[in-house]
Design a protein around this motif. Sequence first.
Motif, short mmCIF file in Angstrom:
data_model
loop_
_atom_site.label_atom_id
_atom_site.label_comp_id
_atom_site.label_asym_id
_atom_site.label_seq_id
_atom_site.Cartn_x
_atom_site.Cartn_y
_atom_site.Cartn_z
N GLU A 112 114.54 76.07 17.46
CA GLU A 112 115.86 76.68 17.65
C GLU A 112 115.78 78.00 18.39
O GLU A 112 116.72 78.38 19.10
N HIS A 113 114.66 78.70 18.22
CA HIS A 113 114.57 80.02 18.87
C HIS A 113 113.10 80.35 19.11
O HIS A 113 112.24 80.13 18.25
N LEU A 114 112.83 80.85 20.30
CA LEU A 114 111.49 81.31 20.68
C LEU A 114 111.61 82.75 21.12
O LEU A 114 112.35 83.08 22.06
N VAL A 115 110.88 83.63 20.45
CA VAL A 115 110.98 85.06 20.74
C VAL A 115 109.61 85.70 20.53
O VAL A 115 108.74 85.13 19.85
N LYS A 116 109.41 86.86 21.12
CA LYS A 116 108.15 87.57 20.93
C LYS A 116 107.96 87.93 19.45
O LYS A 116 108.91 88.31 18.76
N ALA A 117 106.72 87.82 18.99
CA ALA A 117 106.40 88.29 17.65
C ALA A 117 106.52 89.82 17.61
O ALA A 117 106.51 90.48 18.65
N ASP A 118 106.64 90.35 16.41
CA ASP A 118 106.84 91.79 16.26
C ASP A 118 105.70 92.59 16.89
O ASP A 118 105.91 93.70 17.41
N ASP A 119 104.49 92.04 16.84
CA ASP A 119 103.33 92.76 17.40
C ASP A 119 102.93 92.19 18.76
O ASP A 119 101.74 92.27 19.14
N PHE A 120 103.89 91.64 19.50
CA PHE A 120 103.56 90.96 20.76
C PHE A 120 102.82 91.86 21.73
O PHE A 120 101.86 91.43 22.37
N GLU A 121 103.24 93.10 21.88
CA GLU A 121 102.62 93.99 22.87
C GLU A 121 101.13 94.18 22.59
O GLU A 121 100.34 94.42 23.52
N LYS A 122 100.74 94.01 21.35
CA LYS A 122 99.33 94.13 20.98
C LYS A 122 98.63 92.78 20.98
O LYS A 122 97.51 92.63 21.50
N SER A 123 99.30 91.76 20.41
CA SER A 123 98.64 90.47 20.15
C SER A 123 99.00 89.37 21.15
O SER A 123 98.24 88.40 21.30
N GLY A 124 100.17 89.46 21.79
CA GLY A 124 100.63 88.40 22.67
C GLY A 124 101.14 87.18 21.93
O GLY A 124 101.32 86.11 22.53
N LYS A 125 101.42 87.33 20.65
CA LYS A 125 101.85 86.20 19.83
C LYS A 125 103.35 85.97 19.91
O LYS A 125 104.12 86.84 20.33
N TRP A 126 103.76 84.77 19.46
CA TRP A 126 105.16 84.34 19.54
C TRP A 126 105.67 83.86 18.19
O TRP A 126 104.92 83.28 17.40
N LYS A 127 106.95 84.12 17.98
CA LYS A 127 107.62 83.68 16.74
C LYS A 127 108.57 82.54 17.07
O LYS A 127 109.41 82.67 17.96
N LEU A 128 108.43 81.43 16.38
CA LEU A 128 109.31 80.28 16.58
C LEU A 128 110.10 79.99 15.32
O LEU A 128 109.54 79.98 14.21
N ILE A 129 111.40 79.78 15.49
CA ILE A 129 112.25 79.30 14.40
C ILE A 129 112.36 77.80 14.57
O ILE A 129 112.90 77.32 15.58
N ILE A 130 111.86 77.06 13.60
CA ILE A 130 111.74 75.60 13.71
C ILE A 130 112.59 74.93 12.64
O ILE A 130 112.44 75.22 11.45
N LYS A 131 113.47 74.04 13.09
CA LYS A 131 114.34 73.32 12.15
C LYS A 131 113.82 71.91 11.91
O LYS A 131 113.48 71.19 12.85
N ASP A 132 113.77 71.54 10.64
CA ASP A 132 113.47 70.16 10.30
C ASP A 132 114.75 69.34 10.50
O ASP A 132 115.76 69.59 9.86
N VAL A 133 114.70 68.39 11.42
CA VAL A 133 115.90 67.65 11.81
C VAL A 133 116.47 66.86 10.64
O VAL A 133 117.70 66.72 10.50
N THR A 134 115.63 66.35 9.77
CA THR A 134 116.10 65.53 8.64
C THR A 134 116.78 66.37 7.57
O THR A 134 117.90 66.08 7.14
N SER A 135 116.13 67.45 7.15
CA SER A 135 116.67 68.27 6.06
C SER A 135 117.61 69.36 6.53
O SER A 135 118.45 69.85 5.77
#
Length: 532
Positions: A112-135
Motif C-alpha cells: 500500500e505504501h513504500l517510503v524511506k525508513a526513518d534511518d534511510f540517510e544512514k542505512s538506505g533502508k525502506w519501509k513498506l506497508i503491506i496489506k494481506d488481501v484476504t484479511s
Amino acid sequence: MTTKKIAVIGAGACGLPAIKCCLDEGLQPVCLERTYSIGGLWNYTEEVRPGQACVMKSTIINTSKEIMAFSDLPIPKEFPNYMHNQYVMKYFHFYADHFELKKYIQFGKEVEHLVKADDFEKSGKWKLIIKDVTSGKASEQIFDGVMVCTGHHAEPNLPSLPGLDVFQGKVVHTHDFKDSYEFVDKHVLVIGLGNSGGDVAVELGHIASQVWLSTRRGTWVLNRVSEYGLPADIVAIRRIFELLPLSLKNTMTQSKLQQRFDHDRYGLRPKHGIFHQHPFVNDELPNRILSGGVIIKPDIKEFTKTGVIFEDGTREDNLDAVVMATGYIFGFPFIDESVLNVEHNEVNLYKYMFPPDLSHGTMAVIGCFQPWGAIMPMAELQCRWVTRLLKGICKLPAQSKMRQDIKDKQTAMRQRYVTSHRHTIQVDAIPYMDEIASQVGCLPQIGKLLCSDTKLALKVFFGPCTPYQYRLHGPGAWSGARQAILTQWDRIEYPLRTRKCPPNPKQWNAFRFFVIASVLFFLFLAILIKFL
C-alpha cells in the motif's frame, strides 16, 4: 555479515527474474504479489481487477520466443514462435519451477505504501506497508532494498471527448475488454490505433456487424511473419543493422511494408517514419480492412446520443458501443511522492530505473520502458545490474551525471518520436541491452570471440541478437549460452516441422542466397557509411 533482505514487488515478467537475480547474488528476496498467481499482465482472468492490467483472452505476444526468452533458460522447442498468453504463462511457470522461485513469493500481499525508513540517510533502508488481501490487515516491514516490478500502467487513460457524456451506448476501455462475445452483431467504434486497439478491432471485425477504427495519425503496420516465413524480429534485431543510420532504416523498412500493402490505399500511412513511433504489430488488420469488417476513420470531432461525427465531417449513427484503446497513465501510486512522482507520463529515472535524487541507490524500478523488442530479457538485465548494486559490487554515478543522462534521453526521445503521452519511455532493444550489460560487465566481447570462436562471433554479430549473448562473458556467465545460440534455429524450426515435405533444393538455395546477399549488402553499407 547479515544477508540483505530485498523486497520484490510483483511476480510477473519482471518480478520473476528479480527473484532469481537476488538469489544469484546471495541476497534474500521477499516477493510480494497481490494476486494469487504469478504472471502479472499475462495472467488472464475473466474478472476485471482495479489497477491490474490484463491481456485479452485471445492475446498473442508480439515478440518471438527466441527474442523474448530469459537469458539462461531457452523456451522449449515445442512452444510456438509467437505464443498465445497461455504459453507465455506456461513459460513463466517453467522458469519459476526450474529455478525454484515460487517459495520466495508471498501471494495475496499488496504493497500500500513504500517510503524511506526513518534511518534511510544512514542505512538506505525502506519501509513498506503491506496489506494481506484476504484479511485486510496491514503490517509494516523494513527492507534493505526494493525492486519495483509492478509494470507502469497505473490506470486507464480516458481522454475527454466532446459529447461522450451524452452517448447512450456502451463505453469500455481496453483495460476492461476481456472477449468479444457481447459485441456479436453490434456496431462498434474503436478509438486508438495502438496494439490493443488493433487487436480489438480485428477480433471484433470477425463477429460484429461493423467496426470503425478511429486514428489521429495513422500507423505503419508490422507483421509477425517476415521473409520466408521467419519471425520478423529474428530477421530485424541484429547487431549488424545497428550500423545503419536511422533514416536509411526508415526508408528500407517502409519500402518493404508498402510492398506488403499500400498504407495510403488503406488509409493508414502516417506523416512520421516507422521508427518514430512505438511498433504496431498486427498480421490481420489489412485483411479485415480489405474484407470490410474494419473501416479506418480519422479522429473524433464529437459524439451524439446515438453516434459519432469525425473530423472530416463524416458520421456514423446507431452505434452500439465504443471501445477506448487510449492507453494508460503511467504511475506508481503506492510509492511515496517524495521518492518518485510521475507527471504527464514523464518518469525521471536514471537508465529508466533509479530515482536520481536518493542518497542511496537501494530502490529500482524494473521494466519501466517500452521497447522496440522484448521486455523480458531487458528487464532481466536490469535485475542483474540492480542486485549487484544492492550487494555493493557496483556503484551509481554522481547525482548530477544521472540527471544529465535523464535529460539527454528525454531530449533524444522528443527529437525522434511523435509527440504522444506514450512516447516518453521508448528504448531500442540492442542499444539499451548493451548499455545495461556494460554496467553489469556482461557485454558480448565480439572481438575476442573472433580470435577464439569465429563461428560463434559471426552468429553473434550477423545473426539474431538473442538474450543468450549476455551470458557468454562476465558476471553470471552461463555454460550453456554458446550451445543455446548455436541451436536457436532448431527451436525456431521445430514447431513448424509438423509435416514432412518433399525435397525442394531450389527453395533452400533461394533462402541461402537471400541471407548471404543481405549480409554482404549491409556489410557494404556499414563500410561505406564509416568512410564517408
